[in-house]
Design a protein around this motif. Structure first.
Motif, PDB file in Angstrom:
ATOM      1  N   THR A  52     -34.994  50.362   9.411  1.00  0.00           N
ATOM      2  CA  THR A  52     -35.589  49.642  10.544  1.00  0.00           C
ATOM      3  C   THR A  52     -35.240  48.154  10.478  1.00  0.00           C
ATOM      4  O   THR A  52     -34.994  47.527  11.511  1.00  0.00           O
ATOM      5  CB  THR A  52     -37.121  49.838  10.605  1.00  0.00           C
ATOM      6  N   MET A  55     -31.827  47.756  11.855  1.00  0.00           N
ATOM      7  CA  MET A  55     -31.807  47.965  13.303  1.00  0.00           C
ATOM      8  C   MET A  55     -32.406  46.757  14.031  1.00  0.00           C
ATOM      9  O   MET A  55     -31.901  46.348  15.074  1.00  0.00           O
ATOM     10  CB  MET A  55     -32.531  49.270  13.663  1.00  0.00           C
ATOM     11  N   HIS A  56     -33.450  46.186  13.479  1.00  0.00           N
ATOM     12  CA  HIS A  56     -33.998  44.950  14.072  1.00  0.00           C
ATOM     13  C   HIS A  56     -32.926  43.862  14.125  1.00  0.00           C
ATOM     14  O   HIS A  56     -32.766  43.182  15.138  1.00  0.00           O
ATOM     15  CB  HIS A  56     -35.204  44.452  13.268  1.00  0.00           C
ATOM     16  N   VAL A  59     -30.444  44.695  16.857  1.00  0.00           N
ATOM     17  CA  VAL A  59     -31.001  44.452  18.200  1.00  0.00           C
ATOM     18  C   VAL A  59     -30.931  42.953  18.509  1.00  0.00           C
ATOM     19  O   VAL A  59     -30.535  42.544  19.602  1.00  0.00           O
ATOM     20  CB  VAL A  59     -32.447  44.989  18.312  1.00  0.00           C
ATOM     21  N   ASP A  60     -31.307  42.145  17.516  1.00  0.00           N
ATOM     22  CA  ASP A  60     -31.237  40.689  17.722  1.00  0.00           C
ATOM     23  C   ASP A  60     -29.797  40.245  18.034  1.00  0.00           C
ATOM     24  O   ASP A  60     -29.583  39.463  18.951  1.00  0.00           O
ATOM     25  CB  ASP A  60     -31.753  39.948  16.485  1.00  0.00           C
ATOM     26  N   ILE A 290     -26.384  49.550  17.160  1.00  0.00           N
ATOM     27  CA  ILE A 290     -27.689  49.435  16.491  1.00  0.00           C
ATOM     28  C   ILE A 290     -27.917  50.649  15.583  1.00  0.00           C
ATOM     29  O   ILE A 290     -28.354  50.529  14.439  1.00  0.00           O
ATOM     30  CB  ILE A 290     -28.806  49.297  17.557  1.00  0.00           C
TER      31      ILE A 290
END
Lengths: 401, 401
Positions: A52, A55-56, A59-60, A290
């Protein structure tokens, strides 16, 4: 305009839809019932924190002008291809290069779509019981032939029963495309190097291709059991391997998998790697950046122990089921080196009768073995994918039966 | 084992690979060159903030026991299906239900895979020039027939040239599967309701299916131009529509799209909706929960203006190119209601010669029209997907030619 008539040959409902329907009907009739679902092979634990976090970050990046990425490379980003090559293969002494790996959205897609590159005239061999997708996708394109007495005319069924130790025997007829899945879905059984070598040798002698589904390899702990068919001598000239992050790191809801087609795998001078590359470049557009960053994190120093903890959790559940049922006198297979437990329904019961019994009497949901093929009749599949609490509770309930 | 010999019929290299190779070679020979790429149709602006915020929330959910989601529903989560149904259809007065929408990982996958449900005996009609995937996927399964003088024997080519106003004319032969793409890739041309109605009527009269690719509908601002083929009378009994979030909200690197198959679309009593449902349930396993939450956010009150700003940005670029080239005396098409500009190479030049001229003299990369089909020869495609600065700079350079 004419439709593809082969589609009409398939049964219109799917095993898991039938189960869902029965459970729904029971729930409606018994709204207070506490039903424990140990039937489907779906992850339930949260994504590992390393995943996670990655993935964060991705995404950023995608939200910035400099970090934005458009169309992904059709076969996967180099960072993920290299992580796979190093960790899943080179670390085990297997030399699989990044250009032999094709990242995708799932092993179901890949095992289904791989048929595109083969002639429909090939003969198909499958284990019985079997993951239904192997058969249904061959029916859809016409390769399976016609249904005769519940079997397909151009499919060789290889019974995996107590008599064969739940391993398939080499077919007497020549099989062109051979689907093997180890650790097996649904039986949870594994194959050792000596037995798998016989298949590799058969395929090389007969000019066959083994379609090797290793989606559950992460559950192997026994050092004698191969994680990849490419650990075997000669496999690179006869095998395609399917891998998935679904059961490894709980990616069933994230969708990422990969397929290995060695460069040495050629027929009449034609490279299957090149054919699949063409198929994917034309009918697929790669996997989310992502998602691929999340998959890469599985191989990070933080990710590895987190992933292992999840697998150990599911394996512990499988062991609870397997040992618990054995102590109750059930005939039990699998459950070690696999999240799946395969058991014989008691007293010669049929699979669906045992399903109904478990649902109605103790509210435990499993999967009838007959749904996986004729040789699954009389058997039943339970899985380690529930919670530890519910798994233990299900065993207590079954003991009351 | 025999391979699918149809794969050997296709040219082994792809238009965009050839372009990439030429650009790479030029770069290597001229390492200081400032190359402006206006060739490929890929998003370049960051994901809208509403989308990244939704994806962050979804990643967090997937990291918790309660928020974790396993296998997604094969056809999409209800929250996204309902958002699509409401915003893309009902808001325009079109009644498309959630059970007529199939969420997928891309319009390329869907336009490629849709062939699975049709007989290979159907005759295919495509525009010329055309997005290569429509043709290549039919070659792969054998439906296109054999290559004869650069065309496929079982494919009807519908020239879209200056003489036809870049719209296809109804074919003289009976066409079973008709691929239409509006706003068009590569020409950027649109079709009005009156002209599209003729195709719907033709399809209903001839028992044909229109495979309508509306991936660029978000670029339409002219109220006379239909966003969906289902705005037309009778379309539900003859059309399948493909939509994508790729160019709408910059999802090329995120991968999400959807396909509409109305329940009314039946042949000989067989529902194409049911066939595609079966195809997807068997050979596909749904789209990432995180991705679907991101797609849902496109329709939120915050997301809508953010998405519109991105589209306006690309449209402004397309307009810069289109107006700039016109003022330089070029013959120009598209560029309004579309991110694509289609121009005639000057002085009767061939497409690839103009490509070489632009690359070598002013370091601007476009796409040779001949790469999209014989009728594209002499034409060239530029796109609005660059930065505004580079787009303006490219126009200045072309003016120097």
């Amino acid at each position: 305009m004419n439709i593809n008539e082969n589609f009409l040959k398939i049964q219109s409902s799917y095993l898991f839809s039938n189960i869902a329907k029965k459970v729904r009907e029971f729930s409606e009739a018994n709204p207070d019932a506490d039903i424990i679902r140990l039937g489907i092979g779906d992850a339930t634990r949260p994504l590992p924190e390393a995943v996670t976090a990655a993935m964060h970050r991705a995404v950023d990046e995608m939200g910035t002008l400099d970090g934005f990425r458009g169309y992904p490379p059709e076969y996967g980003y180099d960072f993920l291809l290299n992580a796979i090559s190093e960790n899943d293969f080179k670390a085990r002494g297997i030399n699989i290069g990044a250009d032999e790996i094709f990242v995708s959205d799932g092993a179901k897609s890949d095992t289904g779509n791989i048929g595109d590159i083969f002639s429909n005239a090939n003969t198909v061999a499958v284990c019985d019981p079997v993951y239904p997708v192997y058969v249904d996708t061959n029916v859809m394109c016409g390769r399976a032939g016609e249904a005769v007495n519940g079997k397909w005319s151009n499919v060789i069924y290889m019974p995996c029963t107590a008599q064969t130790g739940f391993l398939p025997e080499l077919p007497a007829q020549k099989a062109d495309l051979i689907y093997l899945c180890f650790p097996n879905n649904p039986t949870g059984m594994t194959i050792d190097k000596k037995n798998l070598q016989r298949w590799v040798d058969y395929a090389n002698e007969n000019g066959s291709v083994i379609l090797y589904d290793a989606a559950y390899e992460a559950y192997i702990s026994d050092p004698e059991i191969p994680h990849s068919i490419f650990e075997l001598e000669g496999a690179k000239t006869c095998a395609i391997e399917f891998r998935s992050f679904s059961k490894t790191a709980g990616f069933t809801g994230v969708r990422c998998a990969y397929t290995i087609i060695p460069k040495e795998l050629t027929f009449g001078g034609v490279s299957l790697n090149a054919l699949w590359a063409r198929r994917q470049a034309t009918k697929f557009n790669g996997v989310s950046y992502i998602t691929q960053r999340g998959a890469e994190a599985i191989y990070s120093p933080e990710g590895k122990p987190q992933v292992k903890a999840v697998i150990d959790y599911y394996k512990s559940n499988a062991s609870t089921i397997s040992e618990g049922l054995k102590s109750l006198g059930y005939e039990v297979y699998g459950g070690t080196n696999s999240p799946y437990v395969w058991l014989k329904a008691p007293d010669g019961m049929a699979s669906w009768d045992f399903f109904d019994l478990l649902l109605n009497k103790v509210q435990v949901v499993g999967t009838p073995g007959s749904g996986f093929g004729p040789s699954g009749e009389g058997y039943f599949r339970l899985t380690g994918f529930g919670s530890a609490e519910n798994t233990a509770k299900a065993l207590e309930r079954i003991a009351r039966l």
